[in-house]
Design a protein around this motif. Structure first.
Motif, PDB file in Angstrom:
ATOM      1  N   THR A  69     -21.129 -51.359  11.652  1.00 33.74           N
ATOM      2  CA  THR A  69     -19.778 -51.448  11.946  1.00 33.74           C
ATOM      3  C   THR A  69     -18.724 -50.819  11.164  1.00 33.74           C
ATOM      4  O   THR A  69     -17.580 -50.168  11.852  1.00 33.74           O
ATOM      5  N   ALA A  92     -18.581 -47.009  12.363  1.00 29.57           N
ATOM      6  CA  ALA A  92     -18.135 -47.226  13.588  1.00 29.57           C
ATOM      7  C   ALA A  92     -16.520 -47.390  13.429  1.00 29.57           C
ATOM      8  O   ALA A  92     -15.528 -46.911  14.201  1.00 29.57           O
ATOM      9  N   ASP A  93     -15.984 -48.120  12.500  1.00 32.67           N
ATOM     10  CA  ASP A  93     -14.615 -48.453  12.221  1.00 32.67           C
ATOM     11  C   ASP A  93     -14.076 -47.082  11.567  1.00 32.67           C
ATOM     12  O   ASP A  93     -13.002 -46.572  12.101  1.00 32.67           O
ATOM     13  N   ALA A 115     -13.518 -44.594  14.514  1.00 34.02           N
ATOM     14  CA  ALA A 115     -12.491 -45.006  15.444  1.00 34.02           C
ATOM     15  C   ALA A 115     -11.024 -44.700  14.656  1.00 34.02           C
ATOM     16  O   ALA A 115     -10.048 -44.168  15.326  1.00 34.02           O
ATOM     17  N   ASP A 131     -10.547 -40.321  15.144  1.00 32.12           N
ATOM     18  CA  ASP A 131     -10.172 -39.590  16.432  1.00 32.12           C
ATOM     19  C   ASP A 131     -10.674 -40.517  17.748  1.00 32.12           C
ATOM     20  O   ASP A 131     -11.601 -41.295  17.572  1.00 32.12           O
ATOM     21  N   SER A 132      -9.734 -40.726  18.526  1.00 31.20           N
ATOM     22  CA  SER A 132      -9.948 -41.457  19.851  1.00 31.20           C
ATOM     23  C   SER A 132     -10.965 -40.849  20.948  1.00 31.20           C
ATOM     24  O   SER A 132     -11.342 -41.429  21.496  1.00 31.20           O
ATOM     25  N   THR A 184     -17.033 -40.732  19.154  1.00 39.53           N
ATOM     26  CA  THR A 184     -17.598 -42.283  19.271  1.00 39.53           C
ATOM     27  C   THR A 184     -19.035 -41.890  18.567  1.00 39.53           C
ATOM     28  O   THR A 184     -19.573 -41.099  18.592  1.00 39.53           O
TER      29      THR A 184
END
Length: 147
Positions: A85, A88-89, A92, A95-96, A99
């Protein structure tokens, strides 16, 4: 010999410059597309690796404080979901279009795989080409520093 205004031009020569101009223009656009979109691909691959490195570092920074206090060794948190997490944070926040595809942890290492989707700029005029995906994978481990 170059025809002058008013000179008679044979019927079979009419339009040859137009065909050449059209073909030359298409060739220049395709070459420009390869240069521009090729540059985007190189940049996207470097960015994917960079983001994966930073995400792996963020995950590796989540150390188990109890183990550190008891043994003096930096060990990554046993909760894989918490570690991933954090990675991943960070992705995020960057860059949108990036992934996290994969995140694995062990006691001494976090490995993160990142995908970046890039929209083509010039080659998108070619049917079937609109976007591509670049992937970067990196690993990090906690650093205990000098005692």
């Amino acid at each position: 010999m170059i025809p002058r205004p008013g000179d008679h031009v044979e019927a079979r020569d009419r339009g040859t410059i137009s065909i050449f101009t059209v073909l030359f223009t298409l060739s220049v656009i395709l070459l420009a597309g390869l240069v521009v979109d090729g540059g985007l691909a190189i940049h996207a691959r470097q960015r994917a690796y960079d983001i994966a490195e930073q995400a792996a570092r963020a995950g590796a920074n989540d150390i188990d404080e109890d183990v550190l206090r008891q043994t003096g060794k930096a060990q990554i948190n046993k909760d894989q979901q918490a570690v991933c997490t954090k990675a991943a944070d960070l992705v995020a926040a960057y860059d949108s279009q990036a992934t996290v595809d994969n995140c694995d942890r062990s006691d001494d290492q976090v490995t993160v795989t990142v995908h970046i989707t890039v929209q083509l700029q010039l080659l998108s005029i070619v049917p079937g080409f609109s976007a591509f995906t670049m992937t970067g994978t990196a690993s990090a481990h906690p650093d205990e520093g000098n005692p």
